[in-house]
Design a protein around this motif. Structure first.
Motif, short mmCIF file in Angstrom:
data_model
loop_
_atom_site.label_atom_id
_atom_site.label_comp_id
_atom_site.label_asym_id
_atom_site.label_seq_id
_atom_site.Cartn_x
_atom_site.Cartn_y
_atom_site.Cartn_z
N GLU A 72 0.84 -1.20 0.00
CA GLU A 72 0.00 0.00 0.00
C GLU A 72 0.88 1.26 0.00
O GLU A 72 2.03 1.22 0.41
CB GLU A 72 -0.94 -0.02 1.22
N PHE A 110 -12.17 3.61 2.82
CA PHE A 110 -11.32 3.02 1.77
C PHE A 110 -10.78 4.08 0.83
O PHE A 110 -10.23 3.78 -0.21
CB PHE A 110 -12.16 2.01 0.95
N LEU A 243 -15.94 -3.47 -2.87
CA LEU A 243 -15.52 -3.53 -1.47
C LEU A 243 -15.89 -4.87 -0.84
O LEU A 243 -17.06 -5.29 -0.91
CB LEU A 243 -16.19 -2.40 -0.68
N GLN A 272 -11.67 -1.30 -8.98
CA GLN A 272 -10.91 -2.19 -8.10
C GLN A 272 -10.36 -1.32 -6.95
O GLN A 272 -9.91 -0.20 -7.19
CB GLN A 272 -9.76 -2.83 -8.89
N GLY A 273 -10.45 -1.80 -5.72
CA GLY A 273 -9.98 -1.03 -4.57
C GLY A 273 -8.51 -0.65 -4.74
O GLY A 273 -7.66 -1.50 -5.04
N THR A 279 -6.35 -0.25 4.04
CA THR A 279 -7.65 -0.57 3.44
C THR A 279 -7.73 -2.02 2.98
O THR A 279 -8.69 -2.41 2.31
CB THR A 279 -7.96 0.36 2.24
N ARG A 283 -10.55 -4.68 0.62
CA ARG A 283 -10.22 -4.93 -0.78
C ARG A 283 -10.51 -6.38 -1.16
O ARG A 283 -10.32 -7.28 -0.36
CB ARG A 283 -8.73 -4.63 -1.01
#
Ligand code: PLP
Ligand code: SF4
Length: 352
Positions: A72, A110, A243, A272-273, A279, A283
């Protein structure tokens, strides 16, 4: 359950009965890191007795947000790499994002811009910054579309929105103005006739893209707010973030897409997350997303089909990520149930 004002702290959420008091110390740590805001309209939709409530999952802070994963990143879609002046992101030649404010009506757990939005981040552009951003647009004839985003442009007063629209209307080469917003879904009463009138941009096509993720968000009041926008001549589109535990189920996603279409909102994107910090618990994998999309294609009207897209990390752009129905190299196409059907091989080949 009703609440009079937007809830902005874990303590306020606890007093409204939305989070258990024993979680407060951990949630205070989350709130110190990422902004919290839950509007009265959203608070009313949450069932505090349901630990898996799909609205709560989107808006109530969770301890898991403190667990960032190595993959991330703070600027997951690479806005900064393409920002020539404050408030502008210019990644594609024909369109720019104009991030006129970094404030939102709610803060989604998110959010891909969670490191930038909220009271701790940048606020609304100063008059000088807005001048510079508009001068950037005015000086580049290749900019055909300006996309107001943020933050959420609909938190601005009608006066400020009208001013921004008037200034965009004066730029000849800009033909389309698009606004991305969550306000009609999370604070439908804010969508007053005055606000809707302020969104008009003389001589330009104005599109309003609504961000909503669960069919329960599309209440009668929300549908009425959207009707005010569409009736004023502003077509609406949707954007939804895929989500985990909210809408990663074809029945739920299909019901959401139907609610959009019934409200005259054309489904546009299913995202798409993004790899925003903390988050991961929200995802899905891309493979899961493709399975949901395949089921949607098999069971719902073509009007109900969004395009499933991934924003490639670090600013490389948005691309559709399927699923694919063509089996390349073997001249066959798959139907929504997965069965293969032959297609003439010459049909795949570029003609001379
Ligand atoms: C998503 C995005 C847009 C809009 O893309 P569309 O595919 O036209 O909806 C424009 N600029 C940036 C930087 C974006 O991230
Ligand atoms: S409304 Fe949009 S920008 Fe604001 S917190 Fe939610 S996802 Fe982020």
């Amino acid at each position: 359950m009703t609440a009079a004002a937007t809830l902005r702290t874990p303590d306020a959420l606890a007093r409204a009965g939305l989070v258990a008091p024993e979680r407060l110390p951990a949630l205070e740590r989350v709130a110190a890191r990422y902004a919290v805001a839950v509007t009265p309209a959203v608070a009313e939709l949450i069932d505090p007795a349901d630990p898996a409530d799909p609205v709560a999952r989107q808006f109530l802070p969770q301890e898991a947000e403190l667990d960032a994963q190595p993959s991330e990143r703070p600027d997951p879609i690479g806005d900064d790499a393409h920002s020539p002046v404050t408030g502008i992101v210019h990644r594609y030649p024909d369109r720019v994002l104009l991030k006129i404010t970094h404030t939102c009506a709610v803060y989604c757990r998110f959010c891909f811009r969670r490191e930038m939005v909220g009271p701790g981040g940048l606020k609304t552009l100063t008059p000088a910054e807005l001048d510079a951003a508009l001068a950037y647009v005015a000086g580049r004839p290749e900019i055909w579309e300006v996309i107001l985003t943020g933050g959420d442009p609909l938190v601005l007063s009608p006066r400020r929105l009208r001013e921004a629209m008037e200034r965009l209307a004066a730029i000849d080469h800009v033909k389309v103005v698009r606004l991305h917003t969550r306000v009609p879904a999370v604070d439908p009463e804010a969508v007053s006739d005055e606000l809707v009138a302020a969104l008009k941009c003389p001589g330009k096509a104005v599109y309003v893209a609504l961000h909503a993720n669960h069919p329960r968000e599309m209440t009668p009041k929300v549908r009425e707010a959207c009707a005010r926008i569409v009736d004023a001549g502003l077509p609406m589109l949707s954007q939804t973030v895929l989500l985990r535990g909210v809408n990663d189920d074809p029945e739920v996603l299909g019901a959401l897409m139907r609610a959009f279409v019934e409200t005259r909102i054309k489904p546009y994107y299913l995202h798409q997350g993004d790899l925003a910090p903390g988050t991961g618990h929200l995802r899905t994998s891309v493979a899961e997303g493709q399975a949901v999309m395949r089921a949607l294609r098999g069971r719902y009207s073509g009007l109900c089909q969004p395009t499933y897209v991934l924003d490639i990390p670090d600013g490389h752009g948005k691309v559709p990520i399927g699923p694919a129905y063509l089996d390349e190299g073997v001249a066959q196409v798959r139907d929504p149930n997965g069965a293969a059907h032959a297609y003439p091989p010459e049909g795949f080949i570029l003609k001379e």
